[in-house]
Design a protein around this motif. Structure first.
Motif, PDB file in Angstrom:
ATOM      1  N   GLN A 127       0.837  -1.204   0.000  1.00  0.00           N
ATOM      2  CA  GLN A 127       0.000   0.000   0.000  1.00  0.00           C
ATOM      3  C   GLN A 127       0.868   1.249   0.000  1.00  0.00           C
ATOM      4  OE1 GLN A 127      -2.485  -0.873   3.515  1.00  0.00           O
ATOM      5  NE2 GLN A 127      -4.230  -0.780   2.115  1.00  0.00           N
ATOM      6  N   MET A 128       0.320   2.307  -0.553  1.00  0.00           N
ATOM      7  CA  MET A 128       0.957   3.629  -0.504  1.00  0.00           C
ATOM      8  C   MET A 128      -0.088   4.503   0.183  1.00  0.00           C
ATOM      9  SD  MET A 128       2.280   3.824  -4.464  1.00  0.00           S
ATOM     10  CE  MET A 128       0.722   3.564  -5.328  1.00  0.00           C
ATOM     11  N   GLU A 129       0.190   4.868   1.427  1.00  0.00           N
ATOM     12  CA  GLU A 129      -0.838   5.587   2.180  1.00  0.00           C
ATOM     13  C   GLU A 129      -0.319   6.913   2.727  1.00  0.00           C
ATOM     14  OE1 GLU A 129      -4.178   2.774   3.818  1.00  0.00           O
ATOM     15  OE2 GLU A 129      -2.362   2.420   4.972  1.00  0.00           O
ATOM     16  N   LEU A 130      -1.205   7.884   2.705  1.00  0.00           N
ATOM     17  CA  LEU A 130      -0.914   9.172   3.309  1.00  0.00           C
ATOM     18  C   LEU A 130      -1.999   9.452   4.343  1.00  0.00           C
ATOM     19  CD1 LEU A 130       0.712  11.968   3.117  1.00  0.00           C
ATOM     20  CD2 LEU A 130      -1.289  12.753   1.885  1.00  0.00           C
ATOM     21  N   GLU A 131      -1.582   9.844   5.536  1.00  0.00           N
ATOM     22  CA  GLU A 131      -2.544  10.341   6.521  1.00  0.00           C
ATOM     23  C   GLU A 131      -2.260  11.825   6.638  1.00  0.00           C
ATOM     24  OE1 GLU A 131      -4.758   8.159   7.367  1.00  0.00           O
ATOM     25  OE2 GLU A 131      -3.595   6.529   6.462  1.00  0.00           O
ATOM     26  N   PHE A 132      -3.241  12.634   6.289  1.00  0.00           N
ATOM     27  CA  PHE A 132      -3.043  14.080   6.275  1.00  0.00           C
ATOM     28  C   PHE A 132      -3.872  14.690   7.405  1.00  0.00           C
ATOM     29  CE2 PHE A 132      -3.134  18.399   4.554  1.00  0.00           C
ATOM     30  CZ  PHE A 132      -1.792  18.533   4.198  1.00  0.00           C
ATOM     31  N   PHE A 133      -3.189  15.292   8.383  1.00  0.00           N
ATOM     32  CA  PHE A 133      -3.828  15.786   9.611  1.00  0.00           C
ATOM     33  C   PHE A 133      -4.195  17.267   9.462  1.00  0.00           C
ATOM     34  CE2 PHE A 133      -0.913  12.337  10.672  1.00  0.00           C
ATOM     35  CZ  PHE A 133      -1.740  11.488  11.380  1.00  0.00           C
ATOM     36  N   VAL A 134      -5.445  17.573   9.710  1.00  0.00           N
ATOM     37  CA  VAL A 134      -5.909  18.959   9.541  1.00  0.00           C
ATOM     38  C   VAL A 134      -6.771  19.394  10.722  1.00  0.00           C
ATOM     39  CG1 VAL A 134      -5.951  18.670   7.024  1.00  0.00           C
ATOM     40  CG2 VAL A 134      -8.062  18.378   8.315  1.00  0.00           C
ATOM     41  N   GLU A 135      -6.935  20.691  10.836  1.00  0.00           N
ATOM     42  CA  GLU A 135      -7.812  21.232  11.873  1.00  0.00           C
ATOM     43  C   GLU A 135      -9.264  20.884  11.511  1.00  0.00           C
ATOM     44  OE1 GLU A 135      -7.194  25.460  12.222  1.00  0.00           O
ATOM     45  OE2 GLU A 135      -8.996  25.670  13.451  1.00  0.00           O
ATOM     46  N   PRO A 136     -10.083  20.457  12.494  1.00  0.00           N
ATOM     47  CA  PRO A 136     -11.497  20.199  12.179  1.00  0.00           C
ATOM     48  C   PRO A 136     -12.118  21.458  11.568  1.00  0.00           C
ATOM     49  CG  PRO A 136     -10.967  19.507  14.434  1.00  0.00           C
ATOM     50  CD  PRO A 136      -9.760  20.205  13.909  1.00  0.00           C
ATOM     51  N   GLY A 137     -12.901  21.275  10.542  1.00  0.00           N
ATOM     52  CA  GLY A 137     -13.471  22.445   9.861  1.00  0.00           C
ATOM     53  C   GLY A 137     -12.726  22.727   8.565  1.00  0.00           C
ATOM     54  N   GLN A 138     -11.445  22.320   8.545  1.00  0.00           N
ATOM     55  CA  GLN A 138     -10.658  22.471   7.311  1.00  0.00           C
ATOM     56  C   GLN A 138     -10.699  21.176   6.493  1.00  0.00           C
ATOM     57  OE1 GLN A 138      -8.721  25.350   6.468  1.00  0.00           O
ATOM     58  NE2 GLN A 138     -10.053  26.130   8.068  1.00  0.00           N
TER      59      GLN A 138
END
Ligand code: ATP
Length: 441
Positions: free
Chosen positions: A199-210
């Motif tokens: 697998q090639m996976e990205l977890e992208f963390f953002v502020e809720p609402g964004q």
């Protein structure tokens, strides 16, 4: 140039034959009769696979400035899988045909009869997809662990480590490529659904609402990635999951689908996982994985956007989309119109006559001159027509041929794969030609 008719008829069988014959993919442990749905990548397969992964890494990490990399272990503390929900619910609902005994996934069925023979089906049963093994040498003290069924959890459990060492602020992502294992029940379709895959996976963390804004961003970026590497737009589509299809944690999910030989199927999934994962790991581990926002002074669980692709499915998509046939002088020509960055071999140097030492010497010198940065081969094991066909069939963008005239005029012939155009250039200019034309960004 394109032969649409021939393209439509390319089946998985033809692709699998080509893969075996030319050394892209072999059945695992074939001399023992193989093992279901595990595949070995041969000399050309490993190159194509590596090139796909390199291009993914380049686009997800090097071309951006908001992503870090990670390579986590395949074995993890089993608590991980309780937190992620895999121990409780990572199961396919399956049912069997009472007549022909074939097994189906409930979510793949349209009616309530067997799609193969029309027979009556059993009640659905749940089947856990994780492979279990044991850690520790003494049987009684050994602990049950699982082979990871996705790479994502290695990222979530390292969220705080990466945040601390990289001093990142939201939004940022963590990218990972690695093996995953699923004890798939309904296998088949060559490498499309395997028990061991990458697998090639990205977890992208953002502020809720964004999260919705970033979700749209990743849908676009991931679809465009396939197109930028040569997949034709007509073979790609984005399909949004219906509410009842969504995983329990997902707020929204799209599949990037490709028109595989067996029909439209998932190539990659893009999900808005909300704050499920970090919240769950906080709950089960007892460690607070909230993010402290120094601007607002608030702490919260970031939302996560996850583009999750399969290396093997991308491999199959690139290969089938590149497969072309045409008739040239009453003969059938098969060639792989792979993007040059993906082609397993970038150039082949071919002597027109292998029993002329000066020609062989000159060809080998050119090979030595251009090898090193990428895979280049020298081949003198057949007549030139056949050598060209071999390279066409594995997608080699350029063939360089040394002939008798080369010995006097110092020029060689460079032949381009898709157009078959031939150009004579100075032997000393071949290196420059490759540099200018291969565009190996
Ligand atoms: P499917 O519904 O086809 O089983 P999935 O929705 O379970 O796939 P995900 O859990 O979203 O798949 O995994 C992300 C990606 O990993 C998939 O888009 C696919 O490219 C790849 N993948 C998942 N399972 C397999 C498998 N058994 N063999 C090869 N690739 C896989």
């Amino acid at each position: 140039m394109e032969n649409e008719q021939a393209e439509k008829t390319v089946g998985l069988k033809e692709i699998a034959n080509l893969c075996k014959r030319r050394g892209f993919i072999f059945q695992s442990s074939e001399i023992y009769g193989g093992i279901g749905s595990v595949w070995d990548y041969g000399p050309l397969g490993i190159e194509l696979k590596k090139n796909i992964k390199d291009q993914w890494w380049k686009s997800m990490v090097y071309d951006r400035d908001d992503v870090e990399g990670l390579d986590a272990g395949i074995l993890m503390n089993p608590e991980t899988w309780k937190a992620s929900g895999h121990v409780g619910s990572f199961a396919d609902m399956l049912l069997d045909c009472k007549v022909c005994r074939k097994r189906f996934r409930v979510d793949h069925l349209k009616g309530d009869k067997c799609p193969e023979c029309g027979g009556e089906l059993t009640e659905p049963r749940s089947f856990n997809l994780m492979f279990k093994t044991r850690v520790g040498s003494v049987e009684e003290e050994a602990q049950d662990v699982y082979l990871r069924p996705e790479t994502a959890q290695g990222i979530f459990v390292n969220f705080e480590n990466i945040l601390t060492c990289s001093r990142r602020k939201l939004p940022f992502g963590v990218a990972q490529i690695g093996k995953s294992f699923r004890n798939e029940i309904t296998t088949g379709n060559f490498i499309f659904r395997s028990r061991e895959f990458e697998q090639m996976e990205l977890e992208f963390f953002v502020e809720p609402g964004q999260d919705e804004k970033w979700y749209e961003h990743w849908l676009q970026v991931r679809r465009d990635w396939y197109v930028s590497l040569g997949i034709r737009e007509k073979k790609l589509r984005l399909r949004e999951h219906e509410k009842d299809e969504l995983a329990h944690y997902a707020k929204k999910c799209h599949d990037v689908e490709f028109l595989f030989p067996m029909g439209w199927s998932e190539l990659e999934g893009i999900a808005n996982r909300a704050d499920y994962d970090l919240m769950q790991h906080s709950k089960i581990s007892g460690k607070d994985l909230k993010y402290f926002d120094s601007v607002s002074g608030k702490s919260y669980f970031p939302y996560v956007i996850e583009p999750s692709g399969g290396v093997d499915r991308a491999f199959l998509a690139f290969l089938t989309d590149a497969y072309r046939t045409e008739t040239v002088k009453d003969k059938n020509r098969v060639f792989l119109s792979l993007d040059k960055r993906l082609a397993p071999i970038k150039a082949a140097v071919l002597p027109l006559l292998k029993n002329k030492p000066e020609i062989v010497e000159m060809a080998m010198k050119i090979r030595d001159d251009i090898k090193g940065r990428y895979r280049v081969v020298y081949d003198d094991t057949a007549a030139i027509g056949r050598l060209y066909r071999r390279q066409d069939e594995i997608g080699t963008p350029y063939c360089v041929t040394v002939d008798v005239d080369s010995l006097t005029d110092g020029k060689v012939t460079v032949r381009e794969r898709d157009t078959m155009n031939q150009e004579r250039i100075d032997a000393s200019a071949v290196k420059r030609f490759m540099k200018d034309n291969l565009d190996l960004q």
